[in-house]
Write a protein that holds these residues in place. Structure first.
Motif, short mmCIF file in Angstrom:
data_model
loop_
_atom_site.label_atom_id
_atom_site.label_comp_id
_atom_site.label_asym_id
_atom_site.label_seq_id
_atom_site.Cartn_x
_atom_site.Cartn_y
_atom_site.Cartn_z
N ALA A 208 -28.91 -29.02 13.03
CA ALA A 208 -27.59 -28.50 13.41
C ALA A 208 -26.55 -29.62 13.48
O ALA A 208 -25.40 -29.45 13.03
N ILE A 209 -26.93 -30.74 14.04
CA ILE A 209 -25.98 -31.85 14.22
C ILE A 209 -25.43 -32.33 12.89
O ILE A 209 -24.27 -32.76 12.80
N GLN A 210 -26.21 -32.21 11.82
CA GLN A 210 -25.73 -32.64 10.51
C GLN A 210 -24.52 -31.84 10.04
O GLN A 210 -23.75 -32.31 9.20
N GLU A 211 -24.35 -30.64 10.57
CA GLU A 211 -23.21 -29.80 10.18
C GLU A 211 -22.02 -29.94 11.12
O GLU A 211 -20.94 -29.42 10.83
N ALA A 212 -22.19 -30.65 12.22
CA ALA A 212 -21.14 -30.70 13.25
C ALA A 212 -19.97 -31.56 12.81
O ALA A 212 -20.16 -32.62 12.20
N PRO A 213 -18.75 -31.15 13.13
CA PRO A 213 -17.60 -32.00 12.83
C PRO A 213 -17.52 -33.23 13.72
O PRO A 213 -16.81 -34.17 13.39
N ASP A 214 -18.24 -33.23 14.83
CA ASP A 214 -18.32 -34.40 15.71
C ASP A 214 -19.79 -34.60 16.08
O ASP A 214 -20.28 -34.07 17.07
N GLN A 215 -20.49 -35.33 15.25
CA GLN A 215 -21.92 -35.54 15.46
C GLN A 215 -22.18 -36.44 16.67
O GLN A 215 -23.17 -36.25 17.40
N LYS A 216 -21.31 -37.39 16.90
CA LYS A 216 -21.52 -38.35 17.99
C LYS A 216 -21.53 -37.66 19.34
O LYS A 216 -22.35 -37.96 20.21
N ILE A 217 -20.61 -36.69 19.54
CA ILE A 217 -20.51 -36.06 20.85
C ILE A 217 -21.76 -35.22 21.14
O ILE A 217 -22.22 -35.15 22.28
N LEU A 218 -22.34 -34.62 20.10
CA LEU A 218 -23.57 -33.86 20.31
C LEU A 218 -24.75 -34.80 20.58
O LEU A 218 -25.62 -34.48 21.40
N ALA A 219 -24.79 -35.91 19.87
CA ALA A 219 -25.86 -36.88 20.13
C ALA A 219 -25.80 -37.40 21.57
O ALA A 219 -26.83 -37.57 22.24
N THR A 220 -24.60 -37.61 22.07
CA THR A 220 -24.43 -38.03 23.46
C THR A 220 -24.90 -36.94 24.41
O THR A 220 -25.56 -37.21 25.43
N ALA A 221 -24.61 -35.69 24.08
CA ALA A 221 -24.94 -34.57 24.96
C ALA A 221 -26.44 -34.37 25.11
O ALA A 221 -26.91 -33.89 26.16
N ILE A 222 -27.21 -34.72 24.08
CA ILE A 222 -28.66 -34.50 24.15
C ILE A 222 -29.42 -35.80 24.42
O ILE A 222 -30.64 -35.85 24.26
#
Length: 394
Positions: free
Chosen positions: A278-292
């Motif tokens: 899912a993160i590969q499709e995100a417009p902001d991958q960094k913020i999701l990586a931080t969240a998890i």
């Protein structure tokens, strides 16, 4: 990713879609209350299924939107998801944008069945659909060579529009001609009416949504993903559905992210694999990586860090944090409510994801008793079962 048997898929996705409705209903009582201390005071350790009450919001920041709703009722997010579900059921699991738009207007527009709060994307979508319809009518009039009186023009529009709103292409001519024949037997007027209908049909827009980056872009997606998971055209269908209510490129990107998360879980992937896909499709991958990142579940802190409002750049990292850290469906739903803000909107990814992972009726899964709290549970869940059965059919 290993696609497991159809039986496993159906069981998992049936639980997931039911889990979305349950999570939405469970969150309604404290929806859009932003003060975590008040949420704790009112709900304690079990803030789910509280009745919506204005006094919860007194003297703290929040927006009481659900006056007149009762325990068991769903929010406008759940209702919008049911609209898309109804459209997919009518298409036997296939997305028909025009049918979806028509059902959306019939539900949320004047005289529709929805009674309650209308958010900005919904209001903008309704306005855009009306404007697009009038523009199509104006274009159609300019293409008609037959001389018509103003009265005849008005009557033809009245005759044509019920069919143009629900039929398309070759389906239009016969019923339109028959409808006009009830009033005008002149073949020239009937021909003009058919031209009017077909021209309107060609000019109605499929991207009707507001230029908006809020949660309605993704909250309706679980039933669509249930129908298209594992198919090459999933993301194409997701974009089309998102643009009905949210005609915005970033909203579409977050829709693709949400769809890949759900698709992976629906098909039996591990949570870590689903998150990475899912993160590969995100417009902001960094913020999701931080969240998890590797830290304990703390939904209130996640809300403090990323935000609690309806905007996708705030909601998606909170959603990913809760899904990645909660150990059970119940823990995730309670954490989402305790975070505050747009809990009902976030519920439509958290609930399906956690129910897909943990199922129903055991300690980590969705409690059976919670299923029974949903208003019209029998009808809703019967539709879910039928919809999921369409997946993979020829």
């Amino acid at each position: 990713m290993t696609k497991k048997s159809p039986e496993n898929y159906r069981a998992r996705v049936t639980a997931a879609l039911a889990g979305g409705y349950v999570a939405d209903v469970a969150s309604l009582g404290l929806h859009w209350l932003y003060d975590s201390h008040r949420i704790r005071d009112v709900g304690g350790d079990s803030p789910e299924f509280l009745p919506p009450r204005a006094d919860y919001f007194k003297d703290v920041f929040g927006f009481f939107a659900h006056d007149g709703k009762n325990i068991g009722d769903m929010s406008h997010y759940g209702t919008a998801t049911r609209v898309l579900t109804d459209s997919l059921l009518a298409g036997r699991g296939e997305l028909d944008i025009r049918d979806y738009q028509r059902r959306f207007v019939n539900c949320f527009g004047p005289g529709g069945r929805w009674q309650g709060f209308i958010d900005n994307p919904t209001r903008g979508t309704l306005n855009n659909l009306v404007a697009a319809e009038q523009k199509a009518i104006d274009i159609a009039y300019s293409s008609i060579e037959t001389e018509l009186t103003e009265k005849q023009k008005r009557v033809l529009v009245q005759k044509v529009m019920p069919y143009a709103r629900r039929l398309s292409g070759d389906e239009l001519a016969t019923p339109v001609r028959e409808a006009i024949n009830l009033t005008y037997q002149d073949p020239r007027i009937q021909d003009a009416g058919v031209v009017l209908a077909e021209t309107i049909d060609r000019h109605l827009t499929l991207a009707s949504g507001a230029d908006d980056m809020q949660l309605p872009a993704v909250s309706k997606l679980p039933p669509l993903v249930a129908c298209y998971a594992g198919q090459n055209n999933l993301l194409e269908q997701v974009e089309a559905a998102v643009r009905v209510t949210n005609h915005n490129d970033e909203a579409v990107a977050w829709g693709r992210c949400a769809a890949r998360l759900l698709e992976s879980l629906f098909l039996g992937a591990s949570l870590s694999e689903a998150m990475n896909t899912a993160i590969q499709e995100a417009p902001d991958q960094k913020i999701l990586a931080t969240a998890i990142a590797d830290n304990p579940l703390d939904a209130i802190k996640a809300g403090d860090t990323f935000g609690r409002t309806c905007y996708l750049q705030e909601a998606m990292p909170v959603i990913f944090h809760i899904i990645s850290r909660a150990q059970s469906y119940t823990e995730a739903i309670r954490a989402n409510i305790q975070c505050g803000g747009d809990s009902c909107g976030r519920a439509w990814l958290i609930g399906p994801a956690m129910a897909a992972i943990h199922g129903v009726g055991h300690p980590l899964g969705m409690p059976l008793s919670w299923l029974a709290r949903v208003t019209d549970a029998a009808g809703i869940f019967a539709d879910v079962e039928v919809l999921v059965a369409y997946h993979g059919r020829d």
